[in-house]
Design a protein around this motif. Structure first.
Motif, PDB file in Angstrom:
ATOM      1  N   UNK A   1     -13.790  -3.018 -23.109  1.00 35.26           N
ATOM      2  CA  UNK A   1     -14.966  -2.597 -22.345  1.00 35.26           C
ATOM      3  C   UNK A   1     -15.792  -1.585 -23.149  1.00 35.26           C
ATOM      4  N   UNK A   2     -15.091  -0.674 -23.833  1.00 33.35           N
ATOM      5  CA  UNK A   2     -15.804   0.292 -24.664  1.00 33.35           C
ATOM      6  C   UNK A   2     -16.511  -0.403 -25.831  1.00 33.35           C
ATOM      7  N   UNK A   3     -15.861  -1.403 -26.401  1.00 29.62           N
ATOM      8  CA  UNK A   3     -16.516  -2.170 -27.469  1.00 29.62           C
ATOM      9  C   UNK A   3     -17.775  -2.850 -26.944  1.00 29.62           C
ATOM     10  N   UNK A   4     -17.682  -3.355 -25.727  1.00 32.05           N
ATOM     11  CA  UNK A   4     -18.834  -4.001 -25.108  1.00 32.05           C
ATOM     12  C   UNK A   4     -19.950  -2.986 -24.861  1.00 32.05           C
ATOM     13  N   UNK A   5     -19.584  -1.776 -24.439  1.00 33.05           N
ATOM     14  CA  UNK A   5     -20.591  -0.726 -24.227  1.00 33.05           C
ATOM     15  C   UNK A   5     -21.277  -0.357 -25.539  1.00 33.05           C
ATOM     16  N   UNK A   6     -20.500  -0.294 -26.611  1.00 35.58           N
ATOM     17  CA  UNK A   6     -21.085   0.034 -27.908  1.00 35.58           C
ATOM     18  C   UNK A   6     -22.099  -1.022 -28.332  1.00 35.58           C
ATOM     19  N   UNK A   7     -21.744  -2.279 -28.152  1.00 33.41           N
ATOM     20  CA  UNK A   7     -22.653  -3.349 -28.548  1.00 33.41           C
ATOM     21  C   UNK A   7     -23.907  -3.366 -27.675  1.00 33.41           C
ATOM     22  N   UNK A   8     -23.756  -2.990 -26.403  1.00 34.04           N
ATOM     23  CA  UNK A   8     -24.892  -2.969 -25.486  1.00 34.04           C
ATOM     24  C   UNK A   8     -25.645  -1.644 -25.530  1.00 34.04           C
ATOM     25  N   UNK A   9     -25.097  -0.683 -26.276  1.00 37.48           N
ATOM     26  CA  UNK A   9     -25.715   0.636 -26.408  1.00 37.48           C
ATOM     27  C   UNK A   9     -25.918   1.285 -25.033  1.00 37.48           C
ATOM     28  N   UNK A  10     -24.849   1.307 -24.239  1.00 38.99           N
ATOM     29  CA  UNK A  10     -24.907   1.880 -22.901  1.00 38.99           C
ATOM     30  C   UNK A  10     -23.560   2.506 -22.562  1.00 38.99           C
ATOM     31  N   UNK A  11     -23.607   3.473 -21.660  1.00 35.77           N
ATOM     32  CA  UNK A  11     -22.380   4.092 -21.161  1.00 35.77           C
ATOM     33  C   UNK A  11     -22.160   3.761 -19.691  1.00 35.77           C
ATOM     34  N   UNK A  12     -22.934   2.830 -19.176  1.00 35.50           N
ATOM     35  CA  UNK A  12     -22.793   2.427 -17.775  1.00 35.50           C
ATOM     36  C   UNK A  12     -21.516   1.613 -17.596  1.00 35.50           C
ATOM     37  N   UNK A  13     -21.067   1.546 -16.355  1.00 36.45           N
ATOM     38  CA  UNK A  13     -19.905   0.723 -16.046  1.00 36.45           C
ATOM     39  C   UNK A  13     -20.263  -0.745 -16.186  1.00 36.45           C
ATOM     40  N   UNK A  14     -19.295  -1.546 -16.596  1.00 35.43           N
ATOM     41  CA  UNK A  14     -19.518  -2.971 -16.843  1.00 35.43           C
ATOM     42  C   UNK A  14     -18.595  -3.772 -15.944  1.00 35.43           C
TER      43      UNK A  14
ATOM     44  N   UNK B   1      -5.799  -2.347 -23.436  1.00 33.09           N
ATOM     45  CA  UNK B   1      -6.654  -3.172 -24.291  1.00 33.09           C
ATOM     46  C   UNK B   1      -7.935  -3.589 -23.574  1.00 33.09           C
ATOM     47  N   UNK B   2      -7.814  -3.789 -22.273  1.00 30.36           N
ATOM     48  CA  UNK B   2      -9.001  -4.142 -21.508  1.00 30.36           C
ATOM     49  C   UNK B   2     -10.002  -2.988 -21.507  1.00 30.36           C
ATOM     50  N   UNK B   3      -9.500  -1.766 -21.384  1.00 29.29           N
ATOM     51  CA  UNK B   3     -10.381  -0.593 -21.438  1.00 29.29           C
ATOM     52  C   UNK B   3     -11.038  -0.470 -22.813  1.00 29.29           C
ATOM     53  N   UNK B   4     -10.287  -0.747 -23.869  1.00 27.13           N
ATOM     54  CA  UNK B   4     -10.836  -0.688 -25.225  1.00 27.13           C
ATOM     55  C   UNK B   4     -11.921  -1.742 -25.424  1.00 27.13           C
TER      56      UNK B   4
ATOM     57  N   UNK C   1     -17.086 -12.380 -27.662  1.00 21.94           N
ATOM     58  CA  UNK C   1     -15.689 -12.109 -27.986  1.00 21.94           C
ATOM     59  C   UNK C   1     -15.153 -10.939 -27.165  1.00 21.94           C
ATOM     60  N   UNK C   2     -15.959  -9.864 -27.076  1.00 25.66           N
ATOM     61  CA  UNK C   2     -15.527  -8.696 -26.295  1.00 25.66           C
ATOM     62  C   UNK C   2     -15.464  -9.027 -24.803  1.00 25.66           C
ATOM     63  N   UNK C   3     -16.471  -9.765 -24.307  1.00 25.47           N
ATOM     64  CA  UNK C   3     -16.517 -10.086 -22.882  1.00 25.47           C
ATOM     65  C   UNK C   3     -15.355 -10.988 -22.485  1.00 25.47           C
ATOM     66  N   UNK C   4     -15.138 -12.047 -23.244  1.00 21.60           N
ATOM     67  CA  UNK C   4     -14.068 -12.969 -22.895  1.00 21.60           C
ATOM     68  C   UNK C   4     -12.694 -12.366 -23.175  1.00 21.60           C
ATOM     69  N   UNK C   5     -12.637 -11.416 -24.109  1.00 26.26           N
ATOM     70  CA  UNK C   5     -11.370 -10.699 -24.311  1.00 26.26           C
ATOM     71  C   UNK C   5     -11.027  -9.875 -23.072  1.00 26.26           C
ATOM     72  N   UNK C   6     -12.058  -9.246 -22.485  1.00 30.04           N
ATOM     73  CA  UNK C   6     -11.844  -8.522 -21.228  1.00 30.04           C
ATOM     74  C   UNK C   6     -11.376  -9.474 -20.132  1.00 30.04           C
ATOM     75  N   UNK C   7     -11.997 -10.632 -20.069  1.00 25.87           N
ATOM     76  CA  UNK C   7     -11.621 -11.623 -19.061  1.00 25.87           C
ATOM     77  C   UNK C   7     -10.196 -12.117 -19.295  1.00 25.87           C
TER      78      UNK C   7
END
Length: 412
Positions: free
Chosen positions: A196-209, A191-194, A128-134
């Motif tokens: 991406x942050x949701x995706x980072x939280x789920x992946x437990x990482x602060x790296x760029x996506x 919203x895209x930045x938000x 959901x987060x990934x395709x929302x970014x897309x």
């Protein structure tokens, strides 16, 4: 998406927590097996009889001529007493231990299914987060194009208004369109930045996506396409079995327990501390069988059986309901995926037609065939259709990743 899911399997904190709980459940199984082994204990004690209490004994025991009713003080025992014993008990018949093992094995399986269920939920959140970014990336692209068009139309409107060719209403309409396009672009980027942050939280990482539409691959689906086992149904089934085991275990509380016991005791008595030259050793040893039969304890066990039976019946109903709901949900996924795919295809065709109309209207306005008002009207129709197109794209993304996830076997 498979790479994103694989990364989440290794780093998501919820999955790590579930795996730790499964490890604990496995150790609980080993612990219950340990209950089948004999219990052995060794004890030791030391006593210093600083003053031994005298005992009154009839004097006639030592002197037959002593008068009746006379007593003599005598001291029995020695000052230093050393005790040691070994005790062992082994249950020959204890049905509750076997039910405990069965229950812990089921708890370990339930822990594994909880991981499967958590992964299925996590994969859906990630998708959901990934395709929302897309989706928001596509929205930002369209908004950027709209902003260019709206800015160009506003420049034309401003010049025409200065020449007195259009009204202020038309000028304001062009300005409103430009501001709306700029606002839509800002919202899409924010919203895209938000997301991406949701995706980072789920992946437990602060790296760029990096978000790429290469992960969006249309999948073929037919009515014959099978789904993987539903983790919710499998979990409900194991919970029903665990409840049944608990019910059986509560009934086994009325069964007798037969144990073999063994004990060896020895006592050493001496007058001098840690000197055993003139000591006495008094050993004792026995073994036996112990039968324990629960007769009455305020009907506590009876009530536990009733509660366990009710819980088992409830778990049966929940399992049947889970199977039915899963079957209905699978039907909905099939239907929704097909309808969303067809709607998305039509939306893409319609959007191209609106884009063609917008480009054609732009040329006609440059040629002086239509007015700026008519040009703005065609532009507004394009914007409205873009929103419908993005909604259709969103629906299709959702149904596609739901279908992909439903075909993953999490219970293996």
């Amino acid at each position: 998406m498979p790479d994103v899911w694989a990364y989440a399997d290794m780093h998501n904190i919820r999955i790590k927590t579930m795996e730790a709980e499964k490890y604990i459940a496995r150790k609980n199984v080993q612990q219950t097996y340990g209950n089948l082994l004999p219990a052995i204990s060794a004890n030791g004690a030391f006593t210093d009889n600083i003053k031994i209490q005298p005992t009154l004994i009839p004097a006639s025991l030592f002197n037959p001529t002593a008068p009746a009713g006379t007593y003599t003080e005598a001291t029995f025992g020695r000052r230093y007493i050393y005790n040691a014993n070994i005790t062992a008990q082994f249950d020959l018949l204890n049905t509750r231990d076997w039910f405990s093992i069965k229950a812990e094995k089921l708890n370990e399986e339930i822990a594994g299914l909880n991981i499967a269920k958590s992964k299925a939920d996590l994969y859906e959140q990630l998708a959901n987060a990934y395709y929302s970014c897309l989706l928001l990336s596509k929205a930002a692209q369209l908004s950027s194009e709209n902003l260019q068009t709206a800015t160009a139309l506003y420049d034309i409107a401003r010049n025409k208004f200065a020449e007195g060719q259009i009204s202020e209403v038309t000028l304001n309409t062009a300005l409103i369109n430009r501001e709306k396009a700029a606002k839509s672009l800002d919202i899409a980027e924010e919203n895209q930045a938000l997301q991406r942050n949701s995706l980072r939280q789920l992946l437990n990482t602060n790296d760029s996506i990096h978000i790429s539409d290469s992960n969006f691959i249309a999948i073929a689906f037919t009515e014959d396409t099978s789904f993987a086992p539903d983790p919710d149904v499998a979990l409900s089934y194991k919970q029903m079995l665990a409840s049944k085991t608990q019910w059986q275990s509560s009934k086994a509380a009325f069964a007798p327990t037969l144990s073999a016991v063994y004990q060896y005791n020895t006592q050493v008595a001496a007058d001098d501390f840690l000197k055993f030259d003139n000591s006495n050793t008094i050993p004792q040893q026995y073994w036996g069988l112990r039968l324990s039969l629960p007769l009455f304890n305020g009907n506590t066990k009876h009530y536990q059986v009733q509660k366990a039976r009710m819980d088992y019946e409830l778990k049966q109903q929940q399992y049947e309901a889970s199977r039915l709901q899963s079957a209905i949900a699978d039907q909905d996924i099939r239907s929704s995926f097909n309808s969303a795919g067809a709607a998305f295809d039509r939306s893409g065709t319609i959007l191209k037609l609106y884009q063609n109309n917008d480009a054609h209207a732009g040329k006609r306005m440059e040629e002086g065939i239509i007015s700026l008002d008519e040009r703005l009207k065609v532009y507004s129709e394009l914007i409205t259709n873009q929103n419908e197109y993005l909604q259709s794209m969103s629906d299709y993304f959702i149904q596609q990743y739901r279908l992909k996830i439903r075909r993953i076997n999490f219970t293996e």
